[in-house]
Design an enzyme around this catalytic site. Structure first.
Site, PDB file in Angstrom:
ATOM      1  N   TYR A 147       0.816  -1.222   0.000  1.00 56.51           N
ATOM      2  CA  TYR A 147       0.000   0.000   0.000  1.00 56.51           C
ATOM      3  C   TYR A 147       0.841   1.260   0.000  1.00 56.51           C
ATOM      4  O   TYR A 147       0.311   2.361  -0.033  1.00 56.51           O
ATOM      5  CB  TYR A 147      -0.916   0.026   1.223  1.00 56.51           C
ATOM      6  CG  TYR A 147      -2.070  -0.918   1.090  1.00 56.51           C
ATOM      7  CD1 TYR A 147      -1.857  -2.289   1.166  1.00 56.51           C
ATOM      8  CD2 TYR A 147      -3.354  -0.462   0.874  1.00 56.51           C
ATOM      9  CE1 TYR A 147      -2.902  -3.177   1.024  1.00 56.51           C
ATOM     10  CE2 TYR A 147      -4.404  -1.338   0.731  1.00 56.51           C
ATOM     11  CZ  TYR A 147      -4.171  -2.689   0.807  1.00 56.51           C
ATOM     12  OH  TYR A 147      -5.210  -3.565   0.669  1.00 56.51           O
ATOM     13  N   LYS A 214       2.746 -13.914   6.359  1.00 53.19           N
ATOM     14  CA  LYS A 214       2.965 -14.893   5.291  1.00 53.19           C
ATOM     15  C   LYS A 214       4.475 -15.139   5.199  1.00 53.19           C
ATOM     16  O   LYS A 214       5.077 -15.137   4.120  1.00 53.19           O
ATOM     17  CB  LYS A 214       2.377 -14.306   3.993  1.00 53.19           C
ATOM     18  CG  LYS A 214       2.310 -15.238   2.836  1.00 53.19           C
ATOM     19  CD  LYS A 214       1.301 -16.361   2.989  1.00 53.19           C
ATOM     20  CE  LYS A 214       1.466 -17.356   1.861  1.00 53.19           C
ATOM     21  NZ  LYS A 214       0.912 -18.679   2.148  1.00 53.19           N
ATOM     22  N   ASP A 263      -2.826 -17.583   5.314  1.00 49.97           N
ATOM     23  CA  ASP A 263      -3.851 -18.376   4.617  1.00 49.97           C
ATOM     24  C   ASP A 263      -4.596 -19.306   5.561  1.00 49.97           C
ATOM     25  O   ASP A 263      -5.820 -19.405   5.513  1.00 49.97           O
ATOM     26  CB  ASP A 263      -3.252 -19.139   3.422  1.00 49.97           C
ATOM     27  CG  ASP A 263      -1.902 -19.723   3.709  1.00 49.97           C
ATOM     28  OD1 ASP A 263      -0.994 -19.570   2.889  1.00 49.97           O
ATOM     29  OD2 ASP A 263      -1.739 -20.335   4.776  1.00 49.97           O
ATOM     30  N   ASP A 287      -6.230  -6.262   5.376  1.00 47.43           N
ATOM     31  CA  ASP A 287      -7.330  -5.836   4.511  1.00 47.43           C
ATOM     32  C   ASP A 287      -8.259  -7.027   4.239  1.00 47.43           C
ATOM     33  O   ASP A 287      -9.478  -6.953   4.424  1.00 47.43           O
ATOM     34  CB  ASP A 287      -6.735  -5.299   3.200  1.00 47.43           C
ATOM     35  CG  ASP A 287      -7.712  -4.419   2.450  1.00 47.43           C
ATOM     36  OD1 ASP A 287      -8.844  -4.227   2.937  1.00 47.43           O
ATOM     37  OD2 ASP A 287      -7.355  -3.934   1.364  1.00 47.43           O
TER      38      ASP A 287
END
Ligand code: NAP
Length: 398
Positions: A147, A214, A263, A287
Site C-alpha cells: 500500500y 505470510k 492463509d 485488509d
C-alpha cells in the site's frame, strides 16, 4: 464552549465536554448515512451532558466540485489540528488518476494503525452457526506493505529501468512485460503496530495477540514482521506478555503472543473463531482478514474502523464500506458502519457510557427486527425501514 481536543501529558488525549470534531460526509451514500449516524451520536452524547461541535471538511467528489481538489490541503490541516475526526466513504477512481483518498489521508497523518473490532451484535443475521464466538480486534499496519504506492506500470520507461537495474544489481530475471510493486516492511513500522496491539490487549484485559503473516514465503518482509513482533514482546512487554516459543504455549497468566500464517488464519477464523482475540498483521493481510471477518458478523454494512496514531494522538474513524453509488440518495443503506465508527470514536475519547448506550439501543432495534434492507433480506419477519428511520428507531431506544 466548543474547544479543541489536545494531547495531554503522558500521551493521553484531553477531551473537553464540547469537542470540535471535523467530519467528511462522504460520497455516494455518505449523503444518507452521515445525517443518520450524526443524529444518534448527538442524542447519545446529549444524554451524558456532552455535545460535539461538528466541523465539516471536504474530500472526494464534493471537494472536487467545490474546490477543484480531491483532497484539499485545508482538510488535511484541519484533521492535523483537531486530532480526532470521522469520515464517510470516498470514491476512488480505478486505474490511474488520483491515488486512494483514504490511503492518502492515512499516510499524510501517519495513521499507522487500522483498528477493526469485529464482534457480533445479538440479532444480526450471520452466515455462520456461532457468530457469538467472534470477538476479535484487528490491528492492521496502515502505512507500509504494497500500500506504500511504490509501483511502476508495465511498458513504461520506469518499469524497463527498474527491471534492468534489478537484473544488473541482483541478477534477478523479471519478464520485460511486468508491472512491479515494491513491498517495504520495516522494523519501525512493525514494532509500533505490534506495540499498539499489545497496549490494547493489556488495557482491555485480552488473553492473546496473534501475529498474522505470510513469512513462510515472504521471509524478509512478512517473516521479519513476525520476528520483530516476538522481539518487541521480550524487549518491552516481558512483565505482561510472553511469546509462544518462550513459554511452550503456557503463558501462566500473561498475554500469550503467538503467530499464524495468513492463509490458514483465514480458515481458522471461520472454524475456530474463539481461538483468536487481538490480531496484529501487515497491511494487505489485514485488509483481507477484516472484510472476511466482517462477513461473519453481519457484513460491511455494519463493520466499523479507525485509523490511529497513538503517539501523535491523531485518529480518523470511518465507515469501512465504499460509497455504494447505486444506492446513493435513496435513504436506504445501513448507517451501522459509520455509526459504530462513531462508537469507536466515543470509546477512544473515553465517552464510554454514551458508546455503550448506542450499542445497546442498536441491539434492541435489531432484536425488534427493525432493520435496513441488507439485514431485512436475511431475516424472517423483519420490518424494513429507511436509513433515516433506522437511526430514529435507535434514538427512541437510547
Ligand atoms: P461498496 O461501496 O462497499 O459497495 C459494495 C456493496 O456492499 C454494495 O453494493 C452493498 O451490497 C454493500 N454495501 C455497501 N455499503 C453498504 C451499507 N451502508 N449498507 C448495506 N450494504 C452496503 O464497494 P464498491 O462498489 O466496490 O465501491 C464503490 C466505491 O467506493 C469505489 O469508488 C471504491 O473505491 C470506494 N470505496 C471506498 C472506501 C472508503 O472510503 N473507505 C472503501 C471501499 C470502497 P448489495 O449490493 O448486496 O446491497
Amino acid at each position: 464552549m466548543a474547544e479543541k481536543i489536545t494531547m495531554g501529558a503522558g500521551g493521553a488525549l484531553r477531551v473537553p465536554d464540547e469537542p470540535i470534531v471535523p467530519f467528511i460526509q462522504g460520497d455516494g451514500t455518505g449523503i444518507d448515512i452521515w445525517p443518520a449516524a450524526q443524529l444518534v451520536m448527538d442524542a447519545a452524547a446529549a444524554k451524558h451532558g456532552k455535545r460535539i461541535s461538528w466541523k465539516e471538511v471536504l474530500a472526494g467528489e464534493k471537494a472536487y466540485k467545490e474546490t477543484g481538489d480531491w483532497l484539499p490541503e485545508e482538510t488535511v490541516e484541519t484533521f492535523r489540528e483537531y486530532l480526532i475526526g470521522i469520515k464517510g466513504p470516498l470514491t476512488t477512481p480505478v486505474g490511474g488518476g488520483i491515488r486512494s483518498l483514504n490511503v492518502a489521508l492515512r499516510q499524510l497523518l501517519d495513521l499507522y494503525v487500522c483498528l477493526r473490532p469485529v464482534r457480533w451484535f445479538s440479532g444480526v443475521p450471520s452466515p455462520v452457526k456461532h457468530p457469538e464466538k467472534v470477538d476479535m480486534v484487528i490491528f492492521r499496519e496502515n502505512t507500509e506493505d504494497i500500500y506504500a504506492g511504490l509501483e511502476v506500470e508495465e511498458g513504461t520507461p520506469e518499469a524497463a529501468r527498474l527491471i534492468d537495474l534489478l537484473h544488473d544489481a541482483f541478477g534477478w530475471e523479471i519478464r520485460k512485460d511486468s508491472g512491479i510493486g515494491i513491498k517495504p516492511v520495516s522494523e519501525t513500522g512493525s514494532k509500533r503496530l505490534v506495540r499498539a496491539a499489545l497496549n490494547y490487549a493489556v488495557r482491555h484485559g485480552r488473553k492473546s495477540v496473534t501475529l498474522v503473516h505470510k513469512g513462510n514465503i515472504q521471509k524478509f518482509t512478512e517473516g521479519a514482521f513476525r520476528n520483530w513482533g516476538y522481539e518487541l514482546v521480550r524487549e518491552e512487554f516481558a512483565d505482561v506478555a510472553v511469546g509462544w516459543d518462550d513459554c511452550g504455549g503456557d503463558p501462566g497468566g500473561k498475554i500469550l503472543v503467538k503467530d499464524a500464517i495468513a492463509d490458514i488464519t483465514l480458515q481458522q477464523v471461520l472454524t475456530r473463531p474463539d481461538e483468536f482475540d487481538v490480531i496484529a498483521t501487515t497491511n494487505l493481510n489485514g485488509d483481507y482478514l477484516s472484510d472476511a471477518l466482517a462477513a461473519q458478523v453481519g457484513g460491511i454494512g455494519i463493520a466499523p474502523g479507525g485509523n490511529i496514531n497513538y503517539v501523535s494522538g491523531h485518529g480518523i474513524f470511518e465507515a469501512t464500506h465504499g460509497t455504494a453509488p447505486k444506492y446513493a440518495g435513496q435513504d436506504k443503506v445501513n448507517p451501522g458502519s459509520l455509526l459504530l465508527s462513531g462508537v469507536m470514536m466515543f470509546e477512544h475519547l473515553e465517552w464510554l457510557d454514551a458508546a455503550r448506550d448506542i450499542v445497546s439501543a442498536l441491539e434492541r432495534t435489531i432484536a425488534e427486527k427493525i432493520v435496513t434492507y441488507d439485514f431485512a433480506r436475511l431475516m424472517e419477519g423483519a420490518t424494513e425501514v429507511k436509513c433515516s428511520e433506522f437511526a430514529q428507531a435507535i434514538v427512541e431506544r437510547l
